[in-house]
Design a protein around this motif. Structure first.
Motif, short mmCIF file in Angstrom:
data_model
loop_
_atom_site.label_atom_id
_atom_site.label_comp_id
_atom_site.label_asym_id
_atom_site.label_seq_id
_atom_site.Cartn_x
_atom_site.Cartn_y
_atom_site.Cartn_z
N MET A 1 -25.05 113.47 109.01
CA MET A 1 -24.67 112.61 109.90
C MET A 1 -23.14 113.01 110.35
O MET A 1 -22.21 112.91 109.21
CB MET A 1 -24.91 111.13 109.61
N THR A 2 -22.81 113.32 111.50
CA THR A 2 -21.33 113.44 111.81
C THR A 2 -20.94 112.15 112.37
O THR A 2 -21.39 111.60 113.55
CB THR A 2 -21.30 114.47 113.06
N ILE A 3 -19.79 111.84 112.02
CA ILE A 3 -19.15 110.49 112.51
C ILE A 3 -17.55 110.77 112.74
O ILE A 3 -16.76 111.22 112.13
CB ILE A 3 -18.93 109.47 111.37
N GLN A 4 -17.36 110.58 114.13
CA GLN A 4 -15.84 110.67 114.70
C GLN A 4 -15.51 109.24 114.80
O GLN A 4 -15.99 108.56 115.63
CB GLN A 4 -15.99 111.61 115.74
N PHE A 5 -13.98 109.09 114.31
CA PHE A 5 -13.40 107.72 114.81
C PHE A 5 -12.20 108.04 115.37
O PHE A 5 -11.13 108.85 115.25
CB PHE A 5 -13.01 107.17 113.58
N ILE A 6 -12.19 107.61 116.80
CA ILE A 6 -11.18 108.23 117.65
C ILE A 6 -10.39 107.09 117.91
O ILE A 6 -10.70 105.86 118.30
CB ILE A 6 -11.49 108.51 118.91
N GLU A 7 -8.89 107.02 117.68
CA GLU A 7 -8.09 105.79 117.64
C GLU A 7 -6.80 106.11 117.95
O GLU A 7 -6.35 107.51 118.16
CB GLU A 7 -8.12 105.34 116.01
N TYR A 8 -6.03 105.02 118.33
CA TYR A 8 -4.38 105.05 118.32
C TYR A 8 -4.16 104.38 117.15
O TYR A 8 -4.17 103.07 116.98
CB TYR A 8 -3.95 104.59 119.70
N PRO A 9 -3.44 105.16 116.31
CA PRO A 9 -3.03 104.35 115.03
C PRO A 9 -2.12 103.29 114.88
O PRO A 9 -2.35 102.27 114.12
CB PRO A 9 -2.23 105.63 114.10
N LYS A 10 -1.56 103.14 115.79
CA LYS A 10 -0.65 101.91 116.00
C LYS A 10 -1.58 100.62 116.64
O LYS A 10 -0.72 99.56 116.45
CB LYS A 10 0.60 102.19 116.81
N CYS A 11 -2.67 100.83 117.28
CA CYS A 11 -3.39 99.68 117.80
C CYS A 11 -4.12 98.70 116.42
O CYS A 11 -4.52 99.40 115.52
CB CYS A 11 -4.39 100.55 118.42
N THR A 12 -3.71 97.50 116.68
CA THR A 12 -4.37 96.67 115.65
C THR A 12 -5.92 96.70 115.54
O THR A 12 -6.36 96.30 114.48
CB THR A 12 -3.74 95.27 115.79
N THR A 13 -6.52 96.83 116.65
CA THR A 13 -7.87 96.99 116.62
C THR A 13 -8.41 97.97 115.80
O THR A 13 -9.42 97.84 115.21
CB THR A 13 -8.51 96.64 118.11
N CYS A 14 -7.72 99.33 116.14
CA CYS A 14 -7.98 100.40 115.34
C CYS A 14 -7.72 100.36 113.86
O CYS A 14 -8.89 100.80 113.31
CB CYS A 14 -7.27 101.40 115.94
N LYS A 15 -6.96 99.77 113.59
CA LYS A 15 -6.58 99.59 112.10
C LYS A 15 -7.65 98.60 111.68
O LYS A 15 -8.19 98.88 110.43
CB LYS A 15 -5.05 98.83 111.93
N LYS A 16 -7.97 97.65 112.03
CA LYS A 16 -9.17 96.89 111.48
C LYS A 16 -10.31 97.51 111.48
O LYS A 16 -11.20 97.46 110.50
CB LYS A 16 -9.58 95.52 112.59
N ALA A 17 -10.80 98.47 112.67
CA ALA A 17 -11.77 99.16 112.57
C ALA A 17 -11.73 100.38 111.41
O ALA A 17 -12.87 100.44 110.96
CB ALA A 17 -12.16 99.93 113.83
#
Length: 119
Positions: free
Chosen positions: A1-17
């Motif tokens: 299974m290939t899993i990609q997490f696309i984020e903006y590191p300063k985003c609080t929702t991204c940090k939670k995810a």
């Protein structure tokens, strides 16, 4: 299974995810959406795979979205125009994105992410 997490590191929702993924023991490839912006082709694939309307991929809470007045402009733009615009700046894209073997989750909802990770 290939899993990609696309984020903006300063985003609080991204940090939670990201913390949630780590707590679940999920191994993933991390992508910084500003430093490695999504291309128009990648965005088209994500939008088509998600089954969601293209407007769901816009970060409607972002300053750039608001300063560009996109709330009133999106409805008059074609899909190609929306994709081209999204590909110009990662800050326009709603995040985080989770891509699991062709399934796409936009924004963080633990239940939806858990469902996407089941297969």
């Amino acid at each position: 299974m290939t899993i990609q997490f696309i984020e903006y590191p300063k985003c609080t929702t991204c940090k939670k995810a990201k913390a949630w993924l780590t707590e679940q023991g999920v191994e993933f490839t991390d992508r910084h959406i500003v430093e490695q912006a999504l291309s128009a082709d990648e965005l088209r694939t994500l939008i088509e795979s998600s089954g969601l309307a293209s407007k769901k991929f816009f970060n409607t809470c972002g300053m750039l979205y608001k300063s560009m007045g996109l709330k009133d402009k999106l409805s008059t733009m074609s899909l190609d125009e929306q994709i081209a615009l999204l590909s110009t700046d990662g800050m326009l894209v709603k995040r985080p994105l989770l891509v699991v073997d062709g399934k796409v989750c936009v924004g963080f909802k633990a239940e939806a992410w858990a469902d996407a990770l089941k297969n």
